[in-house]
Design a protein around this motif. Sequence first.
Motif, PDB file in Angstrom:
ATOM      1  N   CYS A   1      64.508  17.776  18.321  1.00  0.00           N
ATOM      2  CA  CYS A   1      63.096  18.123  18.103  1.00  0.00           C
ATOM      3  C   CYS A   1      62.922  19.577  18.492  1.00  0.00           C
ATOM      4  CB  CYS A   1      62.161  17.215  18.895  1.00  0.00           C
ATOM      5  SG  CYS A   1      62.141  17.513  20.675  1.00  0.00           S
TER       6      CYS A   1
ATOM      7  N   LEU B   1      67.630  18.548  22.123  1.00  0.00           N
ATOM      8  CA  LEU B   1      67.802  17.104  22.108  1.00  0.00           C
ATOM      9  C   LEU B   1      66.842  16.461  23.102  1.00  0.00           C
ATOM     10  CD1 LEU B   1      71.702  16.829  22.015  1.00  0.00           C
ATOM     11  CD2 LEU B   1      70.088  16.454  20.124  1.00  0.00           C
ATOM     12  N   HIS B   2      66.103  15.486  22.612  1.00  0.00           N
ATOM     13  CA  HIS B   2      65.158  14.760  23.466  1.00  0.00           C
ATOM     14  C   HIS B   2      65.334  13.275  23.195  1.00  0.00           C
ATOM     15  CE1 HIS B   2      61.668  13.989  25.888  1.00  0.00           C
ATOM     16  NE2 HIS B   2      61.008  13.443  24.886  1.00  0.00           N
ATOM     17  N   ASP B   3      65.734  12.553  24.218  1.00  0.00           N
ATOM     18  CA  ASP B   3      66.065  11.127  24.049  1.00  0.00           C
ATOM     19  C   ASP B   3      67.102  10.938  22.942  1.00  0.00           C
ATOM     20  OD1 ASP B   3      64.302  10.415  26.047  1.00  0.00           O
ATOM     21  OD2 ASP B   3      62.617  10.132  24.661  1.00  0.00           O
ATOM     22  N   GLY B   4      68.037  11.874  22.873  1.00  0.00           N
ATOM     23  CA  GLY B   4      69.135  11.775  21.929  1.00  0.00           C
ATOM     24  C   GLY B   4      68.834  12.237  20.524  1.00  0.00           C
ATOM     25  N   ALA B   5      67.605  12.629  20.263  1.00  0.00           N
ATOM     26  CA  ALA B   5      67.226  13.073  18.914  1.00  0.00           C
ATOM     27  C   ALA B   5      66.775  14.531  18.950  1.00  0.00           C
ATOM     28  CB  ALA B   5      66.106  12.192  18.371  1.00  0.00           C
TER      29      ALA B   5
ATOM     30  N   ILE C   1      58.104  19.543  23.644  1.00  0.00           N
ATOM     31  CA  ILE C   1      58.337  19.144  25.027  1.00  0.00           C
ATOM     32  C   ILE C   1      57.515  19.998  25.999  1.00  0.00           C
ATOM     33  CG2 ILE C   1      60.109  18.947  26.831  1.00  0.00           C
ATOM     34  CD1 ILE C   1      62.107  18.428  24.537  1.00  0.00           C
TER      35      ILE C   1
END
Length: 534
Positions: free
Chosen positions: A422, A416-420, A427
Amino acid sequence: MMSAATADYDVLVVGFGPTGAVAAGLLGRLGHRTLVVDRLTDIYDKPRAIALDHEIFRHFDNMGLADAIAPHVEPFTASEHFGVDGQLIRRVHMIEKPYPLGYTPSMVFSQPPVEAELRRHALSFSCVRAELGVELVDLVQRTDRVGATLKDAAGQSRTVTARYVLGCDGASSTVRQIAGIVLEDLIFDEPWLVVDVRVNQAALAKLPQNSAQFCNPARPVSFLIGPNNHRRWEIMLLPGEDPRQTARPENVWKLLAPWLAPEDGELWRAASYRFHALVAADWRNDRIIIAGDAAHQQPPFIGQGMCQGLRDATNLVWKLDSVLRGVSPDILLDSYTAERKQHVIELTGKIKAIGQSICERDPAAARRRDAQILIAGGGKPLEITRQEIVPPLRTGFLADQDGAARGSLFPQPQVLHDGAPCLLDKITGPRLRVLIDGRRSEAPSFMALCAAHRQLIATTIAPAGADASGVLEETDGVLARWFDRHGVVAAIVRPDHYVFGAARNAAELGSLLHEVTSRLHGHPDPDFKMEKTA
């Protein structure tokens, strides 16, 4: 004497096929002055390679190419092997989701448009230049660079210099011959006819719905389902058959008669080949290095030919980058041959065994083969996955202490990255890095250990809901299961995604950090900082 900095280019890449294009693109992203030459002026417009796997697609994604090539790629179907009497004896399929690297593990693709995207990507970098219709004539090595004589289509010759030359110029490689590198025979030599057909929509239902190996001693045949309506047959030629005559359209359609008639599709390509198993004795002669078919050739039975060439490129370029920037000594490049040659030999051995099983011409021996495979499957068709066939790295730029994870491909979970969600590489990027199990109470101290090694990026990851703070959250448990399976708490991962080494505790992690710093930079001081040069 002129310094290496005065060479015209950092790298001269000879050959602009998939291996050369990937190498040029990777070098361009890293900012190295690169010249690519190819004696042909256009991409070959017919398919040669047809298969790639999740390791290679991961690199395409790292290069920013996943979206561009996705329209030309489809999941590989299961491959069913049929015995002497037409019975199913073995099924080679893919593992279930969640996929360990984040992508469908096996894929088919259409080479011409994918190769075009690889070239476009390489040439998107201002430091990369391509000259097509240009032939390499000679190479002369000097202390700090290589002089290359090039000849254009008009017959005009000129000389350029490069700090290194990378030969990606195919099985009859001029670079390999000039460098005096010999090929070792891995003992496989069979004549085959490869046929590609664009099948009419109405005729697709007549064909097998999975890829297949017809292990018939009368004439072994491989059938592959390519993207869209592309279907391929690889047909073994029998003693006394003339390869050129067999490749004539009227004779090709006779061989395809069990499946298709001429009105069922367009004959896209028919070419006769000798399937070889060869590997270069050495892949480097000082500043001249070879990759792809110039360095190895193997039978195509599990579709690893192009994958092996792209593994060469991704293995070599991060090391070459480190040497060109003065971070690492030239001796780092010796690990390229050590790693890739051994990997090619081991995988080729497995491919040969599959090929020899498929190609058994003696009916009695073929029936024994069928019975043995069914016994191995517990009386049912044997189930295996393609991923079981590809080995890890065994030697080279790996930690001295062996371990279960050492030399394996590091997984790529969804995070999860910024809530989404990926993929992890979005990252961390494809660089030297440390991944830490965030479920461990010692994770903060592991991060502190890594902080002293500023040239590595360290990331802590834990499953979502693991009640761990300051960590990336993974959504599918792929990495947590990997840590548990190997009994480790952290891993040092190379830019090509292979595991340098994995640690069971803080002491082992500290030792690995010191070792990778020393091995990469020739400097044991953990405060040594990798400086990027312009």
